[in-house]
Design a protein around this motif. Structure first.
Motif, PDB file in Angstrom:
ATOM      1  N   GLY A  40     -10.584  10.642  10.610  1.00  0.00           N
ATOM      2  CA  GLY A  40     -11.415   9.873   9.683  1.00  0.00           C
ATOM      3  C   GLY A  40     -10.579   9.265   8.564  1.00  0.00           C
ATOM      4  O   GLY A  40     -10.347   9.910   7.549  1.00  0.00           O
ATOM      5  N   LEU A  41     -10.117   8.054   8.751  1.00  0.00           N
ATOM      6  CA  LEU A  41      -9.311   7.381   7.739  1.00  0.00           C
ATOM      7  C   LEU A  41     -10.104   6.246   7.110  1.00  0.00           C
ATOM      8  O   LEU A  41     -10.818   5.519   7.798  1.00  0.00           O
ATOM      9  CB  LEU A  41      -8.028   6.817   8.365  1.00  0.00           C
ATOM     10  N   LEU A  42      -9.975   6.087   5.805  1.00  0.00           N
ATOM     11  CA  LEU A  42     -10.630   4.993   5.104  1.00  0.00           C
ATOM     12  C   LEU A  42      -9.900   3.691   5.400  1.00  0.00           C
ATOM     13  O   LEU A  42      -8.693   3.688   5.667  1.00  0.00           O
ATOM     14  CB  LEU A  42     -10.633   5.253   3.597  1.00  0.00           C
ATOM     15  N   GLU A  43     -10.610   2.577   5.335  1.00  0.00           N
ATOM     16  CA  GLU A  43     -10.030   1.263   5.629  1.00  0.00           C
ATOM     17  C   GLU A  43      -8.823   0.981   4.734  1.00  0.00           C
ATOM     18  O   GLU A  43      -7.857   0.382   5.166  1.00  0.00           O
ATOM     19  CB  GLU A  43     -11.085   0.161   5.475  1.00  0.00           C
ATOM     20  N   GLU A  44      -8.872   1.453   3.494  1.00  0.00           N
ATOM     21  CA  GLU A  44      -7.744   1.266   2.578  1.00  0.00           C
ATOM     22  C   GLU A  44      -6.485   1.943   3.121  1.00  0.00           C
ATOM     23  O   GLU A  44      -5.393   1.391   3.077  1.00  0.00           O
ATOM     24  CB  GLU A  44      -8.096   1.826   1.197  1.00  0.00           C
ATOM     25  N   GLN A  45      -6.639   3.152   3.660  1.00  0.00           N
ATOM     26  CA  GLN A  45      -5.499   3.870   4.243  1.00  0.00           C
ATOM     27  C   GLN A  45      -5.010   3.173   5.500  1.00  0.00           C
ATOM     28  O   GLN A  45      -3.804   3.086   5.745  1.00  0.00           O
ATOM     29  CB  GLN A  45      -5.881   5.325   4.556  1.00  0.00           C
ATOM     30  N   VAL A  46      -5.944   2.666   6.308  1.00  0.00           N
ATOM     31  CA  VAL A  46      -5.572   1.952   7.529  1.00  0.00           C
ATOM     32  C   VAL A  46      -4.724   0.728   7.152  1.00  0.00           C
ATOM     33  O   VAL A  46      -3.691   0.470   7.767  1.00  0.00           O
ATOM     34  CB  VAL A  46      -6.824   1.537   8.339  1.00  0.00           C
ATOM     35  N   SER A  47      -5.136  -0.013   6.129  1.00  0.00           N
ATOM     36  CA  SER A  47      -4.384  -1.198   5.685  1.00  0.00           C
ATOM     37  C   SER A  47      -2.997  -0.816   5.176  1.00  0.00           C
ATOM     38  O   SER A  47      -2.012  -1.491   5.475  1.00  0.00           O
ATOM     39  CB  SER A  47      -5.148  -1.935   4.589  1.00  0.00           C
ATOM     40  N   THR A  48      -2.918   0.270   4.429  1.00  0.00           N
ATOM     41  CA  THR A  48      -1.623   0.732   3.910  1.00  0.00           C
ATOM     42  C   THR A  48      -0.700   1.131   5.060  1.00  0.00           C
ATOM     43  O   THR A  48       0.463   0.727   5.099  1.00  0.00           O
ATOM     44  CB  THR A  48      -1.821   1.938   2.957  1.00  0.00           C
ATOM     45  N   ASP A  49      -1.212   1.915   5.995  1.00  0.00           N
ATOM     46  CA  ASP A  49      -0.414   2.337   7.150  1.00  0.00           C
ATOM     47  C   ASP A  49       0.044   1.129   7.966  1.00  0.00           C
ATOM     48  O   ASP A  49       1.186   1.056   8.410  1.00  0.00           O
ATOM     49  CB  ASP A  49      -1.210   3.294   8.046  1.00  0.00           C
ATOM     50  N   ASP A  50      -0.863   0.178   8.150  1.00  0.00           N
ATOM     51  CA  ASP A  50      -0.548  -1.038   8.902  1.00  0.00           C
ATOM     52  C   ASP A  50       0.613  -1.791   8.249  1.00  0.00           C
ATOM     53  O   ASP A  50       1.572  -2.169   8.924  1.00  0.00           O
ATOM     54  CB  ASP A  50      -1.799  -1.909   8.993  1.00  0.00           C
ATOM     55  N   ARG A  51       0.523  -1.993   6.939  1.00  0.00           N
ATOM     56  CA  ARG A  51       1.598  -2.714   6.222  1.00  0.00           C
ATOM     57  C   ARG A  51       2.931  -1.967   6.323  1.00  0.00           C
ATOM     58  O   ARG A  51       3.966  -2.568   6.574  1.00  0.00           O
ATOM     59  CB  ARG A  51       1.215  -2.920   4.757  1.00  0.00           C
ATOM     60  N   GLU A  52       2.881  -0.649   6.118  1.00  0.00           N
ATOM     61  CA  GLU A  52       4.114   0.149   6.171  1.00  0.00           C
ATOM     62  C   GLU A  52       4.750   0.085   7.558  1.00  0.00           C
ATOM     63  O   GLU A  52       5.962  -0.080   7.689  1.00  0.00           O
ATOM     64  CB  GLU A  52       3.822   1.607   5.813  1.00  0.00           C
ATOM     65  N   CYS A  53       3.938   0.224   8.584  1.00  0.00           N
ATOM     66  CA  CYS A  53       4.481   0.240   9.947  1.00  0.00           C
ATOM     67  C   CYS A  53       4.953  -1.135  10.385  1.00  0.00           C
ATOM     68  O   CYS A  53       5.961  -1.250  11.083  1.00  0.00           O
ATOM     69  CB  CYS A  53       3.441   0.810  10.915  1.00  0.00           C
ATOM     70  N   ALA A  54       4.257  -2.188   9.974  1.00  0.00           N
ATOM     71  CA  ALA A  54       4.702  -3.546  10.296  1.00  0.00           C
ATOM     72  C   ALA A  54       6.046  -3.818   9.623  1.00  0.00           C
ATOM     73  O   ALA A  54       6.963  -4.376  10.237  1.00  0.00           O
ATOM     74  CB  ALA A  54       3.664  -4.571   9.869  1.00  0.00           C
ATOM     75  N   ALA A  55       6.185  -3.389   8.369  1.00  0.00           N
ATOM     76  CA  ALA A  55       7.449  -3.587   7.645  1.00  0.00           C
ATOM     77  C   ALA A  55       8.575  -2.797   8.309  1.00  0.00           C
ATOM     78  O   ALA A  55       9.687  -3.301   8.487  1.00  0.00           O
ATOM     79  CB  ALA A  55       7.285  -3.172   6.184  1.00  0.00           C
ATOM     80  N   TRP A  56       8.300  -1.541   8.703  1.00  0.00           N
ATOM     81  CA  TRP A  56       9.332  -0.720   9.350  1.00  0.00           C
ATOM     82  C   TRP A  56       9.732  -1.323  10.693  1.00  0.00           C
ATOM     83  O   TRP A  56      10.911  -1.384  11.034  1.00  0.00           O
ATOM     84  CB  TRP A  56       8.839   0.716   9.531  1.00  0.00           C
ATOM     85  N   ALA A  57       8.753  -1.776  11.461  1.00  0.00           N
ATOM     86  CA  ALA A  57       9.038  -2.359  12.781  1.00  0.00           C
ATOM     87  C   ALA A  57       9.942  -3.580  12.656  1.00  0.00           C
ATOM     88  O   ALA A  57      10.841  -3.786  13.466  1.00  0.00           O
ATOM     89  CB  ALA A  57       7.739  -2.733  13.483  1.00  0.00           C
ATOM     90  N   ARG A  58       9.720  -4.375  11.620  1.00  0.00           N
ATOM     91  CA  ARG A  58      10.546  -5.570  11.426  1.00  0.00           C
ATOM     92  C   ARG A  58      11.913  -5.210  10.839  1.00  0.00           C
ATOM     93  O   ARG A  58      12.916  -5.817  11.182  1.00  0.00           O
ATOM     94  CB  ARG A  58       9.811  -6.564  10.548  1.00  0.00           C
ATOM     95  N   ALA A  59      11.940  -4.218   9.953  1.00  0.00           N
ATOM     96  CA  ALA A  59      13.194  -3.827   9.301  1.00  0.00           C
ATOM     97  C   ALA A  59      14.166  -3.163  10.273  1.00  0.00           C
ATOM     98  O   ALA A  59      15.375  -3.198  10.063  1.00  0.00           O
ATOM     99  CB  ALA A  59      12.910  -2.881   8.135  1.00  0.00           C
ATOM    100  N   THR A  60      13.665  -2.558  11.329  1.00  0.00           N
ATOM    101  CA  THR A  60      14.534  -1.859  12.280  1.00  0.00           C
ATOM    102  C   THR A  60      14.965  -2.745  13.441  1.00  0.00           C
ATOM    103  O   THR A  60      15.577  -2.266  14.384  1.00  0.00           O
ATOM    104  CB  THR A  60      13.845  -0.590  12.821  1.00  0.00           C
TER     105      THR A  60
END
Length: 160
Positions: A40-60
Motif C-alpha cells: 500500500g503505497l501513496l501516489e506521492e511515494q510512487v512518484s518519488t520512487d519513479d523519479r529516483e529509479c528513472a534518474a538511477w537508470a539513466r545515470a548508470t
C-alpha cells in the motif's frame, strides 16, 4: 553575424522550453515499463520512487552499466521498493528483503536480458531457465497475459 547569434539563441531557448515543459512525464520510464505497487503505497511515494529509479537508470548508462537497457535498470530499482514489473509478459516481484544491489545481481545471474531480448519462439528454454532461476531466488513470477486489461484479476503463476 549578430542576427545569426540572435536566431541561434532564440531556437535554443525554444527547444529548451519544449524539453523542460514536458520533463515530469517524459522523465519517467513508467511509460515503457508496466509497474504496480505490491504494498500500500501513496501516489506521492510512487512518484518519488519513479523519479529516483528513472534518474538511477539513466545515470548508470555507459561503459560499466549493470544491465544493458534503461528498462531493466529501472525495473531493478523499482522491485526492491515494493513494486512488481512486467517484462516480456511476465510479472516479477521480489522478496521484501532484497536490496537494489541484490536485484541487479539476480537479474544478471538469471540472465533476465535474454528473456527480454530473445523471442520465446526462438528458444523456449530461455524463458524456462530464467523464470526457474528467479523463482528459486524467492521472486514471485506470474503470467501477465492472464490478467484483465484493467489490471484486476489475480495473476496466475507462470508455468515454465
Amino acid at each position: 553575424m549578430l542576427t545569426r547569434l540572435a536566431v541561434s539563441l532564440t531556437l535554443t531557448g525554444m527547444l529548451a522550453g519544449c524539453t523542460t515543459g514536458s520533463t515530469p512525464d517524459l522523465a519517467s520510464l513508467r511509460r515503457e515499463v508496466n509497474v504496480t505497487p505490491t504494498r500500500g503505497l501513496l501516489e506521492e511515494q510512487v512518484s518519488t520512487d519513479d523519479r529516483e529509479c528513472a534518474a538511477w537508470a539513466r545515470a548508470t548508462k555507459g561503459q560499466n552499466e549493470p544491465l544493458p537497457t534503461a528498462e531493466l535498470r529501472y525495473s531493478a530499482c523499482m522491485i526492491p521498493k515494493g513494486y512488481r514489473v512486467e517484462l516480456s509478459m511476465v510479472w516479477i516481484s521480489g522478496p521484501a528483503e532484497r536490496t537494489q544491489g541484490n536485484v541487479v545481481g539476480d537479474m544478471q545471474r538469471c540472465e533476465l536480458r535474454k528473456l527480454v531480448e530473445t523471442p520465446t519462439s526462438l528458444d523456449p528454454g530461455v524463458r524456462k531457465r530464467t523464470l526457474d532461476c528467479f523463482t528459486a531466488l524467492g521472486y514471485t513470477i506470474s503470467d501477465a497475459s492472464l490478467e484483465k486489461p484493467d489490471g484486476s484479476g489475480r495473476p496466475s503463476p507462470v508455468k515454465p
